[in-house]
Design an enzyme around this catalytic site. Structure first.
Site, PDB file in Angstrom:
ATOM      1  N   ASN A 181       1.904  19.598  12.657  1.00  0.00           N
ATOM      2  CA  ASN A 181       2.579  18.724  13.612  1.00  0.00           C
ATOM      3  C   ASN A 181       1.643  18.502  14.781  1.00  0.00           C
ATOM      4  OD1 ASN A 181       4.987  18.355  12.144  1.00  0.00           O
ATOM      5  ND2 ASN A 181       5.671  20.381  12.762  1.00  0.00           N
ATOM      6  N   ARG A 183       1.647  17.428  17.792  1.00  0.00           N
ATOM      7  CA  ARG A 183       2.410  17.137  19.016  1.00  0.00           C
ATOM      8  C   ARG A 183       2.993  18.441  19.545  1.00  0.00           C
ATOM      9  NH1 ARG A 183       7.434  18.159  16.746  1.00  0.00           N
ATOM     10  NH2 ARG A 183       7.612  17.555  14.573  1.00  0.00           N
TER      11      ARG A 183
HETATM   12  P1  ADP Z   1       9.830  20.505  15.343  1.00  0.00           P
HETATM   13  O1  ADP Z   1       8.995  20.048  14.180  1.00  0.00           O
HETATM   14  O2  ADP Z   1       9.316  20.141  16.673  1.00  0.00           O
HETATM   15  O3  ADP Z   1      10.244  21.890  15.214  1.00  0.00           O
HETATM   16  P2  ADP Z   1      11.992  19.286  14.014  1.00  0.00           P
HETATM   17  O4  ADP Z   1      11.218  19.482  12.763  1.00  0.00           O
HETATM   18  O5  ADP Z   1      13.339  19.863  14.117  1.00  0.00           O
HETATM   19  O6  ADP Z   1      11.158  19.708  15.268  1.00  0.00           O
HETATM   20  O7  ADP Z   1      12.108  17.778  14.348  1.00  0.00           O
HETATM   21  C1  ADP Z   1      11.834  16.854  13.395  1.00  0.00           C
HETATM   22  C2  ADP Z   1      11.531  15.550  14.019  1.00  0.00           C
HETATM   23  O8  ADP Z   1      12.633  15.072  14.780  1.00  0.00           O
HETATM   24  C3  ADP Z   1      10.369  15.693  14.936  1.00  0.00           C
HETATM   25  O9  ADP Z   1       9.560  14.551  14.838  1.00  0.00           O
HETATM   26  C4  ADP Z   1      11.016  15.818  16.262  1.00  0.00           C
HETATM   27  O10 ADP Z   1      10.139  15.369  17.228  1.00  0.00           O
HETATM   28  C5  ADP Z   1      12.259  14.952  16.112  1.00  0.00           C
HETATM   29  N1  ADP Z   1      13.329  15.450  16.984  1.00  0.00           N
HETATM   30  C6  ADP Z   1      13.981  16.605  16.891  1.00  0.00           C
HETATM   31  N2  ADP Z   1      14.876  16.730  17.874  1.00  0.00           N
HETATM   32  C7  ADP Z   1      14.795  15.613  18.614  1.00  0.00           C
HETATM   33  C8  ADP Z   1      15.441  15.134  19.784  1.00  0.00           C
HETATM   34  N3  ADP Z   1      16.369  15.840  20.423  1.00  0.00           N
HETATM   35  N4  ADP Z   1      15.099  13.923  20.265  1.00  0.00           N
HETATM   36  C9  ADP Z   1      14.161  13.204  19.643  1.00  0.00           C
HETATM   37  N5  ADP Z   1      13.518  13.599  18.546  1.00  0.00           N
HETATM   38  C10 ADP Z   1      13.813  14.784  18.036  1.00  0.00           C
HETATM   39 MG    MG Z   2       7.848  20.711   9.106  1.00  0.00          MG
END
Ligand code: ADP
Ligand code: MG
Ligand code: ADP
Length: 446
Positions: free
Chosen positions: A290, A292
């Site tokens: 990821n 970011r």
């Molecule tokens: P991470 O990979 O950061 O642990 P997730 O896998 O749960 O987060 O999130 C999957 C995608 O959905 C990612 O691209 C994340 O940025 C997006 N996302 C999750 N929660 C939110 C939110 N509250 N608002 C906007 N985008 C979100």
């Molecule tokens: Mg993943």
């Protein structure tokens, strides 16, 4: 250092970034959609610009309007947060072309790693172990069937452009494969506008263990320990902790070094996460990167004492990393619960609405990153995550006790939330022992 940053996101992550900027003496510009005009991030920023109507593609994904807002307000850099445009290489490239600093890696690296089947191929070249799987993307029905026979069932079909647990199907045998292939393809097309698929061996009951890395523009890379994100519902993270309860110094070193090898091979810059699956025999396999900041970054901040958003900003401004691997120390234990406006008794259906009463827990080692305030109306348009409750204890037992206490204090009236659901997770015996895997919720609490 930058004088002004535009935050191209909403919700708790926008608030989180604005707070870091304020502490660094950097002015902030919030963007918002019409439905978000009263949102907390808009109220907290120094300036704000409406970038369009509520639908994400008209506002938070509206590249033209966001770049115009940046130029108009004189912001020098954009922090994309997570989700939305954070992994959009075209957006990063347009920032580069407009002489705006994108706080993240180069568009070229986002492009390479954002395609998950491509990332796999590069990690093989870098000598990082990957999950056994297809070397190429899936071409047609026949090719898909043959690939699965070669890898051996069970397998997982995944979208190359995937994220957020979507576009993924487990396939147990050949009877199910074409159905799974076609439905996952449709889901991928709808969610990501790209239905390129690839295939992996389905690992039974692994742990999801990911490594946070930081890398500057001068080739310095460090890892900040790991996070265990095995508590997932339908491949989506629900609760995360750091360190991983079963981690040893030796395993951390070998996984951390693999993460660094991955970052160095692709000349990665800024904060990033390498996700691995870890099996019962401590074999680990690269799953995806990821490119970011991640939702669960606060657990790493608690155990290392390092502010990851500030580090991202400093790296983007051209500063050299002052951290070295030797001076990164892990201290205590941290757990994060994702608080969603949803109804666990109705299949976790999102429950937007107005918050009529709010009490936010506090005390030593308790952190709440949230978009809530008293009387706020949660719109139905976006992700249902409304807060993150993060605790830090001197050890795992204290962190669990603190989480129990803080969940008990957390009061959100007017909308349904998953707070009680988190209680059942952290009081489950398997969880308390720390002996769990990605099948935990499916077995216990789905
Ligand atoms: P991470 O990979 O950061 O642990 P997730 O896998 O749960 O987060 O999130 C999957 C995608 O959905 C990612 O691209 C994340 O940025 C997006 N996302 C999750 N929660 C939110 C939110 N509250 N608002 C906007 N985008 C979100
Ligand atoms: Mg993943
Ligand atoms: P996303 O981009 O949606 O985050 P990931 O590739 O990270 O997708 O996978 C999401 C989750 O699905 C993982 O955290 C893991 O629990 C599960 N998963 C993914 N690939 C496999 C696999 N090959 N075997 C078993 N579980 C997997």
């Amino acid at each position: 250092m930058f004088k002004k940053i535009l935050v191209a996101n909403r919700g708790e992550i926008a608030v989180r970034i604005i707070r870091a900027c304020r502490e660094m003496g950097i002015e902030t510009v919030a963007i918002y959609s019409t439905i978000d005009k009263d949102a907390l991030h808009v109220q907290m920023a120094d300036e704000s610009v409406c970038v369009g109507p509520s639908a994400p593609r008209d506002s938070y994904l509206n590249i033209k309007n966001i770049l115009s807002a940046t130029v108009l307000t004189g912001a020098e850099a954009i922090h994309p947060g997570f989700g939305f445009l954070s992994e959009n290489s075209k957006f990063a490239q347009m920032c580069e072309e407009c002489n705006i600093t994108f706080i993240g890696p180069s568009s070229n690296v986002i492009d390479k790693m954002g395609n998950k089947s491509n990332a796999r191929a590069m990690m093989i070249e870098a000598g990082v172990p990957v999950i056994p799987g297809s070397e190429e993307t899936l071409q047609d029905d026949e090719n898909t069937i043959n690939m699965a026979r070669k890898i051996g069932y069970p397998i997982m079909i995944k979208a190359s452009a995937g994220g957020g647990g979507r576009g993924i199907r487990i396939v147990k045998n050949e009877d199910e494969i074409l159905d799974a292939y076609h439905t996952a393809k449709i889901e991928a097309k709808a969610s990501f506008g790209d239905d390129t698929m690839y295939m992996e061996k389905y690992l039974e009951n692994p742990r999801h263990v990911e490594f946070q890395i930081l890398s500057d523009n001068y080739g310095n890379v460090v890892y900040l320990g790991e996070r265990d994100c095995s508590i997932q519902r339908r491949n989506q993270k629900v609760l995360e902790e750091a360190p991983c309860p079963i981690m040893t110094d030796e395993l951390r070193k070998s996984m951390g070094e693999a993460a660094i090898r991955a970052a160095e091979y692709i000349k990665y810059r800024n904060a990033g996460t390498i996700e691995f699956l870890l099996d019962k025999h401590n074999n680990f396999y690269f799953m995806e990167m990821n490119t970011r900041i991640q939702v669960e970054h606060p657990v790493t901040e608690f155990i290392t004492g390092i502010d990851l958003i500030k580090e991202q900003i400093k790296i983007a401004a051209g500063d050299k990393l002052t951290l070295t691997q030797d001076n990164i120390k892990i201290n205590g234990h941290s757990i994060e619960c994702r608080i969603n406006a949803e109804d666990p008794s109705k299949g976790f259906m999102p429950c937007p609405g107005t918050v009529s009463e709010l009490f936010i827990p506090g005390g030593l080692g308790v952190r709440v990153d949230s978009l809530l305030y008293d009387g706020y109306t949660i719109p139905p348009t976006y992700d249902s995550m409304i807060a993150k409750l993060i605790v830090h204890g001197k050890n795992r037992e204290e962190a669990i006790n603190k989480m129990n206490r803080a969940l008990g204090e957390f009061l959100i009236e007017g909308v349904k939330t998953n707070i009680d659901y988190h209680f059942t997770i952290i009081n489950n015996e398997e969880f308390i022992k720390g002996i769990y895997d990605t099948g935990f919720i499916g077995r216990n609490h789905d």
